[in-house]
Scaffold this motif. Structure first.
Motif, PDB file in Angstrom:
ATOM      1  N   LYS A  99       0.842  -1.199   0.000  1.00 12.41           N
ATOM      2  CA  LYS A  99       0.000   0.000   0.000  1.00 12.41           C
ATOM      3  C   LYS A  99       0.881   1.254   0.000  1.00 12.41           C
ATOM      4  N   PRO A 100       0.425   2.298  -0.696  1.00 18.67           N
ATOM      5  CA  PRO A 100       1.142   3.573  -0.591  1.00 18.67           C
ATOM      6  C   PRO A 100       1.179   4.036   0.869  1.00 18.67           C
ATOM      7  N   GLY A 101       2.186   4.829   1.196  1.00 21.04           N
ATOM      8  CA  GLY A 101       2.350   5.305   2.571  1.00 21.04           C
ATOM      9  C   GLY A 101       3.813   5.198   2.972  1.00 21.04           C
ATOM     10  N   ASP A 102       4.075   5.439   4.258  1.00 22.64           N
ATOM     11  CA  ASP A 102       5.456   5.446   4.752  1.00 22.64           C
ATOM     12  C   ASP A 102       5.917   4.032   5.111  1.00 22.64           C
ATOM     13  N   HIS A 103       7.081   3.660   4.617  1.00 21.55           N
ATOM     14  CA  HIS A 103       7.645   2.336   4.909  1.00 21.55           C
ATOM     15  C   HIS A 103       9.091   2.513   5.362  1.00 21.55           C
ATOM     16  N   PRO A 104       9.487   1.808   6.450  1.00 24.44           N
ATOM     17  CA  PRO A 104      10.864   1.953   6.932  1.00 24.44           C
ATOM     18  C   PRO A 104      11.869   1.259   6.025  1.00 24.44           C
ATOM     19  N   LEU A 105      13.051   1.836   5.965  1.00 20.46           N
ATOM     20  CA  LEU A 105      14.180   1.286   5.218  1.00 20.46           C
ATOM     21  C   LEU A 105      15.352   1.287   6.193  1.00 20.46           C
ATOM     22  N   VAL A 106      15.898   0.116   6.478  1.00 20.28           N
ATOM     23  CA  VAL A 106      16.937   0.015   7.512  1.00 20.28           C
ATOM     24  C   VAL A 106      18.251  -0.442   6.888  1.00 20.28           C
ATOM     25  N   PHE A 107      19.277   0.355   7.055  1.00 19.39           N
ATOM     26  CA  PHE A 107      20.636  -0.033   6.640  1.00 19.39           C
ATOM     27  C   PHE A 107      21.362  -0.583   7.862  1.00 19.39           C
ATOM     28  N   GLU A 108      22.110  -1.656   7.665  1.00 18.72           N
ATOM     29  CA  GLU A 108      22.937  -2.188   8.753  1.00 18.72           C
ATOM     30  C   GLU A 108      24.301  -2.575   8.195  1.00 18.72           C
ATOM     31  N   PHE A 109      25.320  -2.364   8.976  1.00 16.68           N
ATOM     32  CA  PHE A 109      26.668  -2.784   8.598  1.00 16.68           C
ATOM     33  C   PHE A 109      27.548  -2.805   9.841  1.00 16.68           C
ATOM     34  N   VAL A 110      28.717  -3.399   9.690  1.00 13.76           N
ATOM     35  CA  VAL A 110      29.657  -3.472  10.809  1.00 13.76           C
ATOM     36  C   VAL A 110      30.879  -2.644  10.441  1.00 13.76           C
ATOM     37  N   GLN A 111      31.213  -1.687  11.308  1.00 13.95           N
ATOM     38  CA  GLN A 111      32.364  -0.818  11.058  1.00 13.95           C
ATOM     39  C   GLN A 111      33.151  -0.641  12.357  1.00 13.95           C
ATOM     40  N   ARG A 112      34.445  -0.856  12.286  1.00 19.68           N
ATOM     41  CA  ARG A 112      35.342  -0.785  13.458  1.00 19.68           C
ATOM     42  C   ARG A 112      34.762  -1.602  14.620  1.00 19.68           C
ATOM     43  N   GLY A 113      34.293  -2.794  14.270  1.00 20.75           N
ATOM     44  CA  GLY A 113      33.766  -3.705  15.296  1.00 20.75           C
ATOM     45  C   GLY A 113      32.398  -3.334  15.835  1.00 20.75           C
ATOM     46  N   GLN A 114      31.822  -2.276  15.307  1.00 22.74           N
ATOM     47  CA  GLN A 114      30.548  -1.793  15.831  1.00 22.74           C
ATOM     48  C   GLN A 114      29.424  -2.088  14.838  1.00 22.74           C
ATOM     49  N   HIS A 115      28.320  -2.583  15.359  1.00 26.74           N
ATOM     50  CA  HIS A 115      27.156  -2.825  14.506  1.00 26.74           C
ATOM     51  C   HIS A 115      26.368  -1.523  14.370  1.00 26.74           C
ATOM     52  N   ILE A 116      26.266  -1.017  13.147  1.00 26.20           N
ATOM     53  CA  ILE A 116      25.596   0.270  12.931  1.00 26.20           C
ATOM     54  C   ILE A 116      24.297   0.033  12.189  1.00 26.20           C
ATOM     55  N   ARG A 117      23.257   0.691  12.687  1.00 34.32           N
ATOM     56  CA  ARG A 117      21.920   0.515  12.137  1.00 34.32           C
ATOM     57  C   ARG A 117      21.303   1.899  11.929  1.00 34.32           C
ATOM     58  N   VAL A 118      20.851   2.162  10.714  1.00 32.32           N
ATOM     59  CA  VAL A 118      20.282   3.468  10.388  1.00 32.32           C
ATOM     60  C   VAL A 118      18.911   3.249   9.772  1.00 32.32           C
ATOM     61  N   THR A 119      17.912   3.929  10.307  1.00 28.63           N
ATOM     62  CA  THR A 119      16.561   3.771   9.780  1.00 28.63           C
ATOM     63  C   THR A 119      16.122   5.029   9.048  1.00 28.63           C
ATOM     64  N   GLY A 120      15.664   4.854   7.836  1.00 21.33           N
ATOM     65  CA  GLY A 120      15.061   5.944   7.079  1.00 21.33           C
ATOM     66  C   GLY A 120      13.623   5.589   6.745  1.00 21.33           C
ATOM     67  N   THR A 121      12.939   6.501   6.074  1.00 24.45           N
ATOM     68  CA  THR A 121      11.557   6.247   5.667  1.00 24.45           C
ATOM     69  C   THR A 121      11.415   6.582   4.188  1.00 24.45           C
ATOM     70  N   VAL A 122      10.784   5.684   3.463  1.00 22.54           N
ATOM     71  CA  VAL A 122      10.454   5.956   2.071  1.00 22.54           C
ATOM     72  C   VAL A 122       8.931   6.055   1.979  1.00 22.54           C
ATOM     73  N   ARG A 123       8.462   7.167   1.462  1.00 22.96           N
ATOM     74  CA  ARG A 123       7.017   7.325   1.273  1.00 22.96           C
ATOM     75  C   ARG A 123       6.644   6.803  -0.120  1.00 22.96           C
ATOM     76  N   LEU A 124       5.885   5.718  -0.144  1.00 17.74           N
ATOM     77  CA  LEU A 124       5.426   5.192  -1.432  1.00 17.74           C
ATOM     78  C   LEU A 124       4.191   5.965  -1.869  1.00 17.74           C
ATOM     79  N   LEU A 125       4.287   6.529  -3.053  1.00 16.25           N
ATOM     80  CA  LEU A 125       3.203   7.360  -3.583  1.00 16.25           C
ATOM     81  C   LEU A 125       2.260   6.510  -4.429  1.00 16.25           C
ATOM     82  N   PRO A 126       0.949   6.789  -4.363  1.00 14.27           N
ATOM     83  CA  PRO A 126       0.025   6.021  -5.195  1.00 14.27           C
ATOM     84  C   PRO A 126       0.287   6.274  -6.671  1.00 14.27           C
ATOM     85  N   ARG A 127       0.071   5.279  -7.495  1.00 18.23           N
ATOM     86  CA  ARG A 127       0.213   5.449  -8.935  1.00 18.23           C
ATOM     87  C   ARG A 127      -0.861   4.616  -9.607  1.00 18.23           C
ATOM     88  N   LYS A 128      -1.536   5.233 -10.562  1.00 18.21           N
ATOM     89  CA  LYS A 128      -2.637   4.563 -11.254  1.00 18.21           C
ATOM     90  C   LYS A 128      -2.054   3.828 -12.461  1.00 18.21           C
TER      91      LYS A 128
END
Ligand SMILES: [Zn+2]
Length: 317
Positions: A99-128
């Motif tokens: 469904k159109p609307g806001d959906h989370p997008l999560v990036f994860e990776f390991v850097q200098r021994g640390q687990h890094i997690r970044v959450t963004g939002t992609v708004r899906l727009l309706p399309r006919k």
């Protein structure tokens, strides 16, 4: 983006850098401090059914990058480029299921021994997408006798293929057209029989006489071939990072499971097998389990797409 390691960083960034064109050039010249660092790029909004690119780039080494989108974890490759190293992803949404609307997008990776997690939002727009309303005899809507066991078995094979997740990126944009021909039915098109909608078209149909050679739009590995009830003679090719190409209704299959194919290699010949009324090639592009519109990717490049998006810096301590 504020530093909150190893937890969550938010999608909105204080240190936002516009990538692309003069804006990027000006910012880079004015802010030499933005050289290096770690950045993610993804669209703030995008049309439902359409593919979009994402990237993670860093001047420092990182490992095990992945992105989670619509409940699927997509493993990414690490390549030289960008800030030093870069990971590309290609994602999208099947217009039938999302469904159109806001959906989370999560990036994860390991850097200098640390687990890094970044959450963004992609708004899906309706399309006919186009629709065609038809009144037909009820027996045409529900086929009288269907081999349900066979259909179920083949659906399980297709579902397993769609779960394939390999790290090595074999895909590269733009895609090569599988046949040089016109489109007879575009992605998203749906027929409505007596008021009951069918599933939207999950790919692009090209006009193709029986026997037309079909080229692979992307390099990859053949993960499934078969002669299926609906799709007829079919080939599934995995290009890495959840990117799959599907070729349906072939008259001949020219490859076998496990074969490595290069972009442009002939994978079979088009036909009219399966449940269709006339010969054509159905080409489907599946991104992490989501059928998307392949067509724009025959022209658009992933780097071009990324340049039109904003990128955000990840600041960690
Ligand atoms: Zn089709």
């Amino acid at each position: 983006m504020a530093a909150r390691p190893p937890g969550e960083a938010s999608g909105k960034s204080a240190a936002r850098v516009l990538a692309g064109g003069l804006a990027a050039l000006a910012l880079l010249l004015l802010c030499p401090a933005s050289w290096g660092g770690t950045f993610v790029t993804f669209p703030e909004s995008w049309d439902v059914g359409q593919a979009f690119a994402v990237s993670l780039t860093s001047s420092a080494e990182y490992e095990d990058p992945c992105v989670t989108w619509l409940g699927r974890r997509v493993s990414l490759d690490v390549e030289p480029g960008g800030e030093g190293r870069i990971s590309y992803g290609l994602l999208g949404s099947y217009v039938r299921d999302v469904k159109p609307g806001d959906h989370p997008l999560v990036f994860e990776f390991v850097q200098r021994g640390q687990h890094i997690r970044v959450t963004g939002t992609v708004r899906l727009l309706p399309r006919k997408y186009p629709e065609e309303h038809l009144k037909v005899s009820p027996k045409m809507v529900f086929p009288a006798k269907v081999d349900q066991a066979r259909i179920k078995r083949e659906a399980a094979l297709a579902a397993a293929a769609k779960r394939t997740m390999t790290v090595e990126r074999l895909w590269a944009s733009p895609l090569q057209k599988p046949v040089r021909s016109i489109v007879t039915s575009s992605y998203g098109f749906r027929r409505v029989y007596n008021g009951t909608p069918r599933s939207p078209h999950a790919g692009t149909d090209f006009r193709a006489a029986v026997g037309t050679p079909v080229a692979a739009p992307l390099a990859g590995t053949v993960i499934l071939t078969g002669d299926h009830y609906y799709a007829g003679k079919s080939v599934y090719v995995d290009s890495g990072n959840g990117v799959l190409s599907l070729f349906f209704h072939l008259s001949e299959i020219g490859v076998k499971k496990g074969d490595r194919v290069v972009k442009g290699q002939i994978v079979g010949r088009s036909g009219a097998t399966g449940r269709i009324t006339g010969p054509h090639l159905h080409y489907g592009l599946c991104l992490a389990g989501q059928y998307v519109d392949p067509y724009p990717l025959f022209e658009d490049s992933v780097t071009g797409m990324l340049k039109r998006m904003e990128r955000e810096e990840i600041v960690t301590e």
